[in-house]
Scaffold this active site. Sequence first.
Site, mmCIF file in Angstrom:
data_model
loop_
_atom_site.group_PDB
_atom_site.id
_atom_site.type_symbol
_atom_site.label_atom_id
_atom_site.label_comp_id
_atom_site.label_asym_id
_atom_site.label_seq_id
_atom_site.Cartn_x
_atom_site.Cartn_y
_atom_site.Cartn_z
ATOM 1 N N ALA A 21 0.866 -1.192 0.000
ATOM 2 C CA ALA A 21 0.000 0.000 0.000
ATOM 3 C C ALA A 21 0.901 1.241 0.000
ATOM 4 C CB ALA A 21 -0.972 0.002 1.175
ATOM 5 N N GLU A 24 3.702 8.103 -0.394
ATOM 6 C CA GLU A 24 4.897 8.960 -0.515
ATOM 7 C C GLU A 24 5.933 8.677 0.576
ATOM 8 O OE1 GLU A 24 6.954 11.101 -2.166
ATOM 9 O OE2 GLU A 24 5.671 10.500 -3.813
ATOM 10 N N HIS A 26 6.724 5.686 1.824
ATOM 11 C CA HIS A 26 7.537 4.584 1.309
ATOM 12 C C HIS A 26 8.431 5.071 0.163
ATOM 13 C CE1 HIS A 26 3.750 2.327 2.617
ATOM 14 N NE2 HIS A 26 4.692 1.838 3.406
ATOM 15 N N GLN A 50 3.486 -9.807 13.143
ATOM 16 C CA GLN A 50 3.506 -8.564 13.909
ATOM 17 C C GLN A 50 2.107 -8.026 14.212
ATOM 18 O OE1 GLN A 50 5.878 -6.702 10.703
ATOM 19 N NE2 GLN A 50 4.656 -4.871 11.026
ATOM 20 N N GLY A 136 11.602 4.173 8.040
ATOM 21 C CA GLY A 136 11.089 5.519 8.269
ATOM 22 C C GLY A 136 11.093 5.906 9.734
ATOM 23 N N GLU A 137 11.336 7.192 9.959
ATOM 24 C CA GLU A 137 11.284 7.692 11.341
ATOM 25 C C GLU A 137 9.857 7.764 11.864
ATOM 26 O OE1 GLU A 137 13.417 11.392 11.456
ATOM 27 O OE2 GLU A 137 15.353 10.367 11.642
ATOM 28 N N ASP A 139 8.012 5.316 12.249
ATOM 29 C CA ASP A 139 8.051 4.203 13.199
ATOM 30 C C ASP A 139 9.407 4.266 13.903
ATOM 31 O OD1 ASP A 139 5.501 2.654 12.236
ATOM 32 O OD2 ASP A 139 6.591 3.238 10.443
ATOM 33 N N SER A 174 0.354 7.197 6.210
ATOM 34 C CA SER A 174 0.330 5.821 6.705
ATOM 35 C C SER A 174 -0.661 5.028 5.869
ATOM 36 C CB SER A 174 -0.109 5.788 8.174
ATOM 37 O OG SER A 174 -0.487 4.467 8.546
ATOM 38 N N ARG A 176 -2.524 2.951 6.957
ATOM 39 C CA ARG A 176 -3.742 2.826 7.776
ATOM 40 C C ARG A 176 -4.631 4.068 7.709
ATOM 41 N NH1 ARG A 176 -0.239 -0.424 11.448
ATOM 42 N NH2 ARG A 176 -1.188 -2.496 11.528
HETATM 43 P P1 AMP Z 1 4.939 -0.063 6.466
HETATM 44 O O1 AMP Z 1 4.582 -0.491 5.090
HETATM 45 O O2 AMP Z 1 3.896 0.749 7.130
HETATM 46 O O3 AMP Z 1 5.473 -1.188 7.317
HETATM 47 O O4 AMP Z 1 6.151 0.939 6.294
HETATM 48 C C1 AMP Z 1 7.305 0.572 5.563
HETATM 49 C C2 AMP Z 1 8.385 1.558 5.851
HETATM 50 O O5 AMP Z 1 7.946 2.862 5.467
HETATM 51 C C3 AMP Z 1 8.739 1.643 7.337
HETATM 52 O O6 AMP Z 1 10.147 1.782 7.471
HETATM 53 C C4 AMP Z 1 8.012 2.875 7.780
HETATM 54 O O7 AMP Z 1 8.615 3.509 8.898
HETATM 55 C C5 AMP Z 1 8.119 3.741 6.555
HETATM 56 N N1 AMP Z 1 7.077 4.766 6.550
HETATM 57 C C6 AMP Z 1 5.747 4.587 6.709
HETATM 58 N N2 AMP Z 1 5.105 5.777 6.699
HETATM 59 C C7 AMP Z 1 6.054 6.725 6.540
HETATM 60 C C8 AMP Z 1 6.034 8.155 6.460
HETATM 61 N N3 AMP Z 1 4.891 8.851 6.537
HETATM 62 N N4 AMP Z 1 7.204 8.805 6.311
HETATM 63 C C9 AMP Z 1 8.376 8.119 6.232
HETATM 64 N N5 AMP Z 1 8.462 6.777 6.292
HETATM 65 C C10 AMP Z 1 7.316 6.085 6.446
#
Ligand code: AMP
Length: 276
Positions: A21, A24, A26, A50, A136-137, A139, A174, A176
């Site tokens: 999903a 920006e 990612h 998780q 990403g910061e 998380d 996000s 979500r």
């Molecule tokens: P996820 O798919 O939510 O597990 O996120 C994958 C990676 O993208 C993780 O390292 C997240 O921290 C990063 N990430 C998610 N949302 C953001 C964001 N808004 N800004 C920067 N990095 C993000």
Amino acid sequence: RQVANWRNAGESIALVPTMGAQHEGHLSLVRTAGRKADRVIVSIFVNPAQFAPTEDFGSYPRQEKSDLDKLAPFGVDLVFAPNRDEVYPPDFSTGVSVGGLTECLCGVSRPHFFGGVATVVSKLLNQAQPDIAIFGEKDYQQLLVIRRMARDLDIPVKILGGAIVRENDGLALSSRNAYLSAAERARAPLLNRNLRQVAGALAAGGDQKKAVAAAKDALADAGFRLDYLEVRHAGTLDEVDGSRESPARVFGAAFLGKTRLIDNVPVRLKPGNARR
Ligand code: AMP
């Protein structure tokens, strides 16, 4: 085979692990990866380990086709999107557990979470053998946990953090956010606004306890069900006592309806900030 070819040719590899999903947030990590290494691998895997049984594993957005379209312009060399059995064969029986850093913030309300993340990321690092991996910061705790895990287990990878990408109104992007109703979406930026208010108060030497309490009240009044709102050291996640200047972050997690939002902002504490 592909990774081995690249490594044999002396090319450097960056890995960007995601659950798909793509947005920006990612894509900004993918962009950084392209600047830092010769080859970029993006993994897409919604990691069941998780999620708690009560959480949103079943409804988590899965949109592989549009993910591939979004990644296409970035010159990604390889997208690794394994199925569940490839990652977790039926007799899978190993887990990676990181102590310390996981015992606060998200680790309290989601006790299964970091074990699942550490296990799948260690597998991804073994599979992709990247020189660098980018997280990403948004998380932030996860980023520190992965960095600690890589150091503790001598995984030969450099873990980089990427800045948080936000909507214009401050809401951190996000996957979500897609769950939010229109009314919830309109209120969602209040999480970031209140974290920034705490950061602003602390940077000005304000009282930590009062600033945190005011932000918690404001969020509760706006209909958020707060998980945590805490100020912690940016490197150790220890509680900060404000007795000396330290790099800290204000961390928040809250439910808006069924959607759990998390965010964090940096703050440089001034000596004199009272302890929470
Ligand atoms: P996820 O798919 O939510 O597990 O996120 C994958 C990676 O993208 C993780 O390292 C997240 O921290 C990063 N990430 C998610 N949302 C953001 C964001 N808004 N800004 C920067 N990095 C993000």
